[in-house]
Design a protein around this motif. Structure first.
Motif, mmCIF file in Angstrom:
data_model
loop_
_atom_site.group_PDB
_atom_site.id
_atom_site.type_symbol
_atom_site.label_atom_id
_atom_site.label_comp_id
_atom_site.label_asym_id
_atom_site.label_seq_id
_atom_site.Cartn_x
_atom_site.Cartn_y
_atom_site.Cartn_z
ATOM 1 N N THR A 67 43.559 23.030 49.737
ATOM 2 C CA THR A 67 43.672 23.435 48.324
ATOM 3 C C THR A 67 43.848 24.944 48.218
ATOM 4 O OG1 THR A 67 41.252 23.581 48.122
ATOM 5 C CG2 THR A 67 42.297 21.489 47.484
ATOM 6 N N LEU A 68 44.503 25.538 49.182
ATOM 7 C CA LEU A 68 44.595 26.990 49.269
ATOM 8 C C LEU A 68 45.429 27.568 48.136
ATOM 9 C CD1 LEU A 68 43.666 29.295 51.140
ATOM 10 C CD2 LEU A 68 45.874 29.110 52.314
ATOM 11 N N GLU A 69 44.894 28.632 47.504
ATOM 12 C CA GLU A 69 45.602 29.327 46.440
ATOM 13 C C GLU A 69 45.867 30.767 46.855
ATOM 14 O OE1 GLU A 69 43.289 29.017 42.912
ATOM 15 O OE2 GLU A 69 43.550 26.844 42.716
ATOM 16 N N PRO A 70 46.889 31.422 46.264
ATOM 17 C CA PRO A 70 47.180 32.821 46.606
ATOM 18 C C PRO A 70 45.952 33.706 46.389
ATOM 19 C CG PRO A 70 48.969 31.890 45.328
ATOM 20 C CD PRO A 70 47.863 30.882 45.299
ATOM 21 N N LEU A 71 45.812 34.743 47.252
ATOM 22 C CA LEU A 71 44.640 35.609 47.210
ATOM 23 C C LEU A 71 45.075 37.057 47.305
ATOM 24 C CD1 LEU A 71 41.498 35.783 47.276
ATOM 25 C CD2 LEU A 71 41.672 35.681 49.776
ATOM 26 N N ASP A 72 44.389 37.923 46.548
ATOM 27 C CA ASP A 72 44.662 39.359 46.568
ATOM 28 C C ASP A 72 43.365 40.084 46.895
ATOM 29 O OD1 ASP A 72 44.762 42.109 44.821
ATOM 30 O OD2 ASP A 72 46.743 41.562 45.593
ATOM 31 N N HIS A 73 43.473 41.224 47.621
ATOM 32 C CA HIS A 73 42.270 41.954 48.034
ATOM 33 C C HIS A 73 41.444 42.409 46.833
ATOM 34 C CE1 HIS A 73 39.643 44.284 50.587
ATOM 35 N NE2 HIS A 73 39.869 45.368 49.872
ATOM 36 N N SER A 74 42.086 42.732 45.730
ATOM 37 C CA SER A 74 41.345 43.155 44.540
ATOM 38 C C SER A 74 40.426 42.050 44.043
ATOM 39 C CB SER A 74 42.310 43.592 43.435
ATOM 40 O OG SER A 74 43.149 42.519 43.045
ATOM 41 N N ASP A 75 40.848 40.786 44.214
ATOM 42 C CA ASP A 75 40.001 39.658 43.828
ATOM 43 C C ASP A 75 38.776 39.580 44.731
ATOM 44 O OD1 ASP A 75 41.882 38.903 41.873
ATOM 45 O OD2 ASP A 75 42.999 37.710 43.333
ATOM 46 N N VAL A 76 38.986 39.846 46.012
ATOM 47 C CA VAL A 76 37.883 39.842 46.980
ATOM 48 C C VAL A 76 36.837 40.878 46.592
ATOM 49 C CG1 VAL A 76 37.270 40.356 49.382
ATOM 50 C CG2 VAL A 76 39.286 38.949 48.874
ATOM 51 N N VAL A 77 37.288 42.100 46.316
ATOM 52 C CA VAL A 77 36.370 43.182 45.959
ATOM 53 C C VAL A 77 35.656 42.869 44.646
ATOM 54 C CG1 VAL A 77 36.207 45.622 45.346
ATOM 55 C CG2 VAL A 77 37.683 44.916 47.242
ATOM 56 N N ALA A 78 36.384 42.304 43.685
ATOM 57 C CA ALA A 78 35.787 41.991 42.384
ATOM 58 C C ALA A 78 34.675 40.952 42.525
ATOM 59 C CB ALA A 78 36.858 41.490 41.426
ATOM 60 N N THR A 79 34.886 39.924 43.332
ATOM 61 C CA THR A 79 33.862 38.898 43.521
ATOM 62 C C THR A 79 32.663 39.474 44.261
ATOM 63 O OG1 THR A 79 35.560 37.184 43.585
ATOM 64 C CG2 THR A 79 33.392 36.596 44.425
ATOM 65 N N ALA A 80 32.916 40.303 45.268
ATOM 66 C CA ALA A 80 31.818 40.958 45.979
ATOM 67 C C ALA A 80 30.992 41.817 45.029
ATOM 68 C CB ALA A 80 32.365 41.799 47.129
ATOM 69 N N ASN A 81 31.659 42.492 44.117
ATOM 70 C CA ASN A 81 30.954 43.313 43.135
ATOM 71 C C ASN A 81 30.042 42.467 42.245
ATOM 72 O OD1 ASN A 81 31.696 45.996 43.685
ATOM 73 N ND2 ASN A 81 33.688 45.734 42.693
ATOM 74 N N ARG A 82 30.499 41.280 41.905
ATOM 75 C CA ARG A 82 29.692 40.412 41.045
ATOM 76 C C ARG A 82 28.447 39.899 41.767
ATOM 77 N NH1 ARG A 82 34.871 38.723 39.295
ATOM 78 N NH2 ARG A 82 34.855 36.873 40.625
ATOM 79 N N ALA A 83 28.522 39.827 43.101
ATOM 80 C CA ALA A 83 27.384 39.330 43.889
ATOM 81 C C ALA A 83 26.480 40.451 44.389
ATOM 82 C CB ALA A 83 27.906 38.525 45.083
ATOM 83 N N LYS A 84 26.840 41.698 44.086
ATOM 84 C CA LYS A 84 26.158 42.826 44.730
ATOM 85 C C LYS A 84 24.695 42.952 44.320
ATOM 86 C CE LYS A 84 27.734 46.170 41.266
ATOM 87 N NZ LYS A 84 28.665 47.266 40.982
ATOM 88 N N ASP A 85 24.356 42.580 43.080
ATOM 89 C CA ASP A 85 22.972 42.768 42.635
ATOM 90 C C ASP A 85 22.006 41.926 43.465
ATOM 91 O OD1 ASP A 85 23.766 44.591 40.753
ATOM 92 O OD2 ASP A 85 23.761 43.179 39.073
ATOM 93 N N LYS A 86 22.343 40.658 43.689
ATOM 94 C CA LYS A 86 21.435 39.828 44.487
ATOM 95 C C LYS A 86 21.489 40.224 45.962
ATOM 96 C CE LYS A 86 24.609 35.827 44.801
ATOM 97 N NZ LYS A 86 24.729 34.363 44.536
ATOM 98 N N PHE A 87 22.632 40.701 46.425
ATOM 99 C CA PHE A 87 22.721 41.204 47.795
ATOM 100 C C PHE A 87 21.793 42.404 47.969
ATOM 101 C CE2 PHE A 87 24.661 44.468 50.537
ATOM 102 C CZ PHE A 87 24.650 43.812 51.761
#
Length: 272
Positions: free
Chosen positions: A241-261
């Motif tokens: 089910t692979l969808e196109p991916l961009d590095h900016s999306d990776v960084v944005a998701t990591a940012n959303r998880a940063k508080d619990k990290f």
């Protein structure tokens, strides 16, 4: 300048600014640099000010070394790492770990952003790394062994410290942070994987895939450091089910998880 000279010179440069015991080295992955803002009494050294040190060129990797305090422990944080796909040699990819070893730091916390191949995971999860698979086609220990750093044939049977894995899982449970656990698979990049490649990596046992971490962990074990590895799951790398991916999306998701990290790592440092 050879590796040992660069490592020694960097150690001496750090010692001029701080010459006490350091409890932890921390490598901050894509989008996770905000942990650096939690470091108290910071001493900041840009990589560009360190002779012979590589430069980081990737978004989400600031490129500075920070010495300071987290939870009353002294840390050395690498805010930005070096990647093999940037054209660095494996020796340069792992040079920060060698500097930490030269400073006699015994503990390493290493983080990254990764794609999930395990369908039970979801974006935003924190994965405790239990083991890894090196699919990078290279190894930082190839070449002459420097006995000062470690043995010619280091053991990797417990490359991620089992006691630390259990401890961080208990901390996550106490903090109400759901953690998953799995095997991290490292590829060179810089391209994301094709569906057939992801299917292969899943079949051989990978739960998540990324472009870092394994070289540093190999070198850390070579120098007898205890390692805790955490992946922030930023996307679903499911071959069917692979969808196109961009590095900016990776960084944005990591940012959303940063508080619990950040919360998890602060408490881990406090309790160890």
């Amino acid at each position: 300048m050879n590796l040992l000279d660069t490592v020694t010179n960097t150690k001496d440069l750090i010692a001029e600014k701080y010459n006490g015991k350091i409890d932890f080295a921390i490598v901050l992955g894509s989008g996770l640099g905000d942990l650096a803002n939690k470091i108290e009494n910071p001493i900041i050294i840009p990589y560009s000010d360190i002779p012979g040190f590589p430069k980081t060129t990737v978004a989400g990797h600031k490129g500075e070394l920070i010495i300071g305090d987290i939870a009353s422990k002294k840390v050395l944080a690498f805010n930005g790492r070096f990647h093999y796909y940037e054209g660095h040699s494996m020796k340069n990819v792992t040079i920060g770990i060698r500097v930490a070893q030269k400073l006699r730091i015994k503990n390493l916390i290493i983080s990254n952003a990764a794609g999930a191949m395990n369908p039970k995971f979801k974006p935003g999860d924190l994965m405790v790394i239990s083991d890894h698979i090196n699919m990078m086609g290279d190894n930082p220990l190839i070449g002459e062994n420097i006995d000062e750093f470690g043995p010619r044939f280091p053991d990797m049977s417990s490359c991620y410290d089992k006691e630390y894995i259990n401890k961080v899982k208990n901390i996550g449970s106490n903090l109400g942070i759901d953690l998953v656990e799995g095997v991290y698979t490292a590829i060179t990049g810089p391209n994301y994987q094709s569906p057939a490649e992801l299917r292969m990596l899943r079949i051989i046992g990978g739960d998540a895939v990324g472009m870092s971490t394994v070289p540093e962990v190999i070198v850390a074990n070579h120098g007898s450091m205890r390692v805790l590895g955490i992946s922030v799951i930023t996307d679903m790398a499911l071959w069917d089910t692979l969808e196109p991916l961009d590095h900016s999306d990776v960084v944005a998701t990591a940012n959303r998880a940063k508080d619990k990290f950040i919360k998890l790592i602060e408490e881990f440092i406090r309790e160890v």
